[in-house]
Design a protein around this motif. Structure first.
Motif, PDB file in Angstrom:
ATOM      1  N   GLU A   1       0.863  -1.193   0.000  1.00 58.44           N
ATOM      2  CA  GLU A   1       0.000   0.000   0.000  1.00 58.44           C
ATOM      3  C   GLU A   1       0.885   1.224   0.000  1.00 58.44           C
ATOM      4  O   GLU A   1       1.889   1.258   0.732  1.00 58.44           O
ATOM      5  N   ALA A   2       0.488   2.232  -0.794  1.00 62.58           N
ATOM      6  CA  ALA A   2       1.334   3.429  -0.924  1.00 62.58           C
ATOM      7  C   ALA A   2       1.668   4.011   0.451  1.00 62.58           C
ATOM      8  O   ALA A   2       0.809   4.084   1.339  1.00 62.58           O
ATOM      9  N   ILE A   3       2.911   4.416   0.624  1.00 59.90           N
ATOM     10  CA  ILE A   3       3.357   5.022   1.891  1.00 59.90           C
ATOM     11  C   ILE A   3       2.774   6.435   1.956  1.00 59.90           C
ATOM     12  O   ILE A   3       2.887   7.207   0.990  1.00 59.90           O
TER      13      ILE A   3
ATOM     14  N   GLU B   1       0.420  -8.963  -5.614  1.00 65.74           N
ATOM     15  CA  GLU B   1      -0.105  -8.007  -4.634  1.00 65.74           C
ATOM     16  C   GLU B   1       0.830  -6.844  -4.344  1.00 65.74           C
ATOM     17  O   GLU B   1       0.549  -6.018  -3.488  1.00 65.74           O
ATOM     18  N   TYR B   2       1.959  -6.794  -5.007  1.00 58.13           N
ATOM     19  CA  TYR B   2       2.999  -5.836  -4.602  1.00 58.13           C
ATOM     20  C   TYR B   2       3.116  -4.664  -5.581  1.00 58.13           C
ATOM     21  O   TYR B   2       3.142  -4.869  -6.788  1.00 58.13           O
ATOM     22  N   LEU B   3       3.102  -3.441  -5.022  1.00 54.58           N
ATOM     23  CA  LEU B   3       3.196  -2.251  -5.867  1.00 54.58           C
ATOM     24  C   LEU B   3       4.636  -2.047  -6.323  1.00 54.58           C
ATOM     25  O   LEU B   3       4.896  -1.756  -7.473  1.00 54.58           O
ATOM     26  N   TYR B   4       5.548  -2.195  -5.356  1.00 52.44           N
ATOM     27  CA  TYR B   4       6.951  -1.999  -5.717  1.00 52.44           C
ATOM     28  C   TYR B   4       7.878  -2.598  -4.659  1.00 52.44           C
ATOM     29  O   TYR B   4       7.459  -2.893  -3.533  1.00 52.44           O
ATOM     30  N   GLY B   5       9.121  -2.774  -5.061  1.00 52.18           N
ATOM     31  CA  GLY B   5      10.156  -3.251  -4.135  1.00 52.18           C
ATOM     32  C   GLY B   5      11.093  -2.098  -3.806  1.00 52.18           C
ATOM     33  O   GLY B   5      11.233  -1.158  -4.599  1.00 52.18           O
TER      34      GLY B   5
END
Ligand code: FDA
Length: 542
Positions: free
Chosen positions: A392-394, A438-442
């Motif tokens: 989820e976006a920080i 499920e992942y937006l970014y690493g």
């Protein structure tokens, strides 16, 4: 056998901290010191063992280097990328094989002589596990095993595990300007470690990880057998494509599926400081970059700027793009989806795919692709890396706190890599690398330094940063990327490791795939010969 393993696994999980099978070859540290006085006779015995396991036509001693050999130091140092480990414990022998026979003989004789084996391809392991160990060991360095055979007609390549990514990319581009391979950006990374740990780069949103594009592999197992995909079976073939080769054997070569790239690709780089609105841009980037078209890759690199001038240091964010197509197509997409970035035709440069490899490696695109063949780039720095994944976006406050911490350390770098695209389509159990849909970014966190005295301070900062990020990143498990190895996540005890103990780091790297890796390891290497601080553990069978 499989039923036995399932029962053992269930028992260990139920009982908690149950001890794992111990490596039979283990020697105590005391024995190691006693052994030093008998070195020369032991060396001779190792050499004799080695030659006795080779066919007469293949006998050579020129591949074994003892600590007394004049070339020992230069070979050992040649691919140490992290100076943090340049003075660590040294291997008893360096073995530089030319073929499978030499590897087979080395494995057999290491067992006979109670020596651990560490395998090194490109030497980029973040914690140096390919060339250091606290127990007596040898290093098999694969730098001679680096032939690359490219078959454009059938769109595949066989590549030796000791080849670098640069050598692979160069060899593909020498035969075709419309083929490439989806792996990392640093040309000196070795394909042995990189592909066996996953491997991502600028075109992975279109084609997946390097490990997703392996068709076959040759590996030498714990008994010295040379296995291919058919003879190792689908479970072991699955495990070595992301689960780390070092737990299972010595990977000799990979057969890779080449991917089609367009003749023209486009890059741009836009740099904004906090004062120029970087926080807002990162906020937006978090919500859109993973949804971009597969052809579009925009990562965000966070760094300190003005660290040495009179001005106060601040944070800058560089948005670096690779687009698999022309400027015209790129602009119509990015100006619509991310107008705040202000990208115009002037910011964009069209080039071939191999030039984009040079560009992302920090070379001028006018350079000859020959520079990719240089594998001896010596590092002069120590570093510590860590990783996280974001679901989820920080929020803005979280980013602001992060930037405050980044400003404290002028050599810190954070790279935010967008997922989505092809990564979203591949099942999370398809390979051991589990972080897909499920992942937006690493995030990769990195800090480097020159002076050994700074090690404690720099690593201390890194650990504080990691603690700070906890509320903003994935949990249960807090995901991490195996190829950004981090021994802070946990390490195997020597010689006994419990499943519970190894789950500490195992679940973070592999999530639900960890248990399958443990089952495969138990069958492939039941006596845990291929042990290291983060090798897959073995279940004890009764
Ligand atoms: P090294 O030789 O140190 O091996 C790493 C591990 O793999 C060790 O445990 C080793 O024993 C094992 N191993 C190596 N060869 C083996 C073989 N033939 N058989 C069995 N086990 C073997 N990652 C990424 O995904 N994308 C990127 O863009 C980058 N970029 C990057 C830049 C720089 C400067 C560094 C230092 C690292 C990266 N990485 C990366 C991380 C890189 O993918 C990771 O460190 C790899 O494990 C490196 O593989 P090497 O063969 O170079 O390392």
């Amino acid at each position: 056998m499989v039923g036995k393993i399932t029962r053992a696994y269930e028992r260990e999980v139920k009982e908690g901290d149950v001890k794992m099978a111990s490596p039979k070859f283990g020697m105590s540290i005391l024995f190691f010191f006693l052994c030093i006085s008998f070195c020369s006779s032991t060396d001779q015995s190792f050499r004799q063992c080695f030659s006795s396991h080779l066919p007469p036509s293949n006998i050579t001693y020129d591949v074994i280097f003892t600590q007394n050999s004049s070339q020992y130091s230069s070979i050992l140092q040649s691919s140490i990328r992290n100076l943090r480990f340049s003075n660590a414990s040294k291997p008893r022998y360096l073995v530089t094989p030319y073929n499978e026979d030499h590897i087979q003989a080395t494995i057999i004789c290491s067992k006979e002589h109670h020596l651990h084996v560490r395998v090194r391809s490109g030497g980029h392991d973040y914690e140096g596990l390919s060339y250091i160990s606290d127990v007596p060991f040898i290093v098999i360095d694969l730098f001679h095993i680096r032939s690359v055979m490219v078959d454009i007609k059938n769109e595949y390549a066989w590549v030796g595990a000791g080849a670098t990514l640069g050598e692979l990319y160069y060899s593909i581009s020498a035969k075709s300007n419309v083929h490439g391979f989806p792996a990392g950006s640093c040309p000196t990374v070795g394909v042995g470690g990189h592909i066996s740990g996953g491997g991502f780069g600028t075109i992975f949103r279109k084609y997946g990880l390097a490990a997703d594009n392996v068709i076959d592999a040759k590996m030498i197992d714990v008994n010295g057998n040379v296995l291919d995909r058919k003879s190792m079976g689908e479970d072991l073939f699955w495990a070595i494509r992301g689960g780390g080769g070092a737990s299972f054997g010595v990977i000799f070569s990979w057969k890779l599926k080449l991917v089609r790239v367009p003749p023209t690709v486009t890059v741009f780089k836009t740099v904004k400081s906090l004062e120029q609105g970087a926080t807002k841009l990162v906020q937006k980037w978090q919500n859109i970059a993973y949804k971009f078209h597969h052809d579009l890759f925009v990562h965000a690199v966070i760094q300190v700027t003005n660290p040495n001038s009179n001005q106060n240091p601040t944070v800058q964010v560089s948005f670096d793009c690779l687009f698999l197509g022309t400027t015209e197509r790129l602009l119509s997409s990015i100006q619509r989806s991310f107008p705040e970035l202000g990208v115009t035709q002037e910011n964009c440069t069209e080039m071939s795919w191999i030039q984009s490899v040079l560009y992302f490696a920090g070379y001028s695109i006018a350079e000859s692709a020959d520079v990719l063949l240089n594998r001896t780039t010596q590092s002069t720095q120590s570093f510590k890396g860590k990783s996280d994944y974001v679901k989820e976006a920080i929020p803005k406050t979280g980013l602001e706190g992060l930037f405050k911490m980044v400003v404290e350390e002028e050599t810190s770098v954070l790279i935010l890599t967008p997922y989505g695209g092809r990564m979203k389509q591949i099942k999370s159990s398809a390979t051991p690398f589990p972080y897909r849909s499920e992942y937006l970014y690493g995030i990769q966190y990195m800090i480097s330094w020159d002076v050994a005295e700074e090690t404690g301070k720099r690593i201390g900062w890194m650990r504080r940063l990691y603690k700070y990020m906890e509320p903003y990143v994935s949990t249960a498990p807090r995901a991490a990327y195996f190829n950004y190895r981090d021994l802070d996540l946990g390490r195997n005890s020597y010689p006994n490791t419990s499943y519970v103990e190894s789950s500490e780091w195992g679940l973070k790297y592999f999530n639900h795939n960890f248990n399958r890796l443990v089952r495969v390891k138990t069958l492939a290497d039941p006596h845990n010969f291929f042990w290291n601080e983060q090798s897959i553990p073995v279940l004890r069978l009764e």
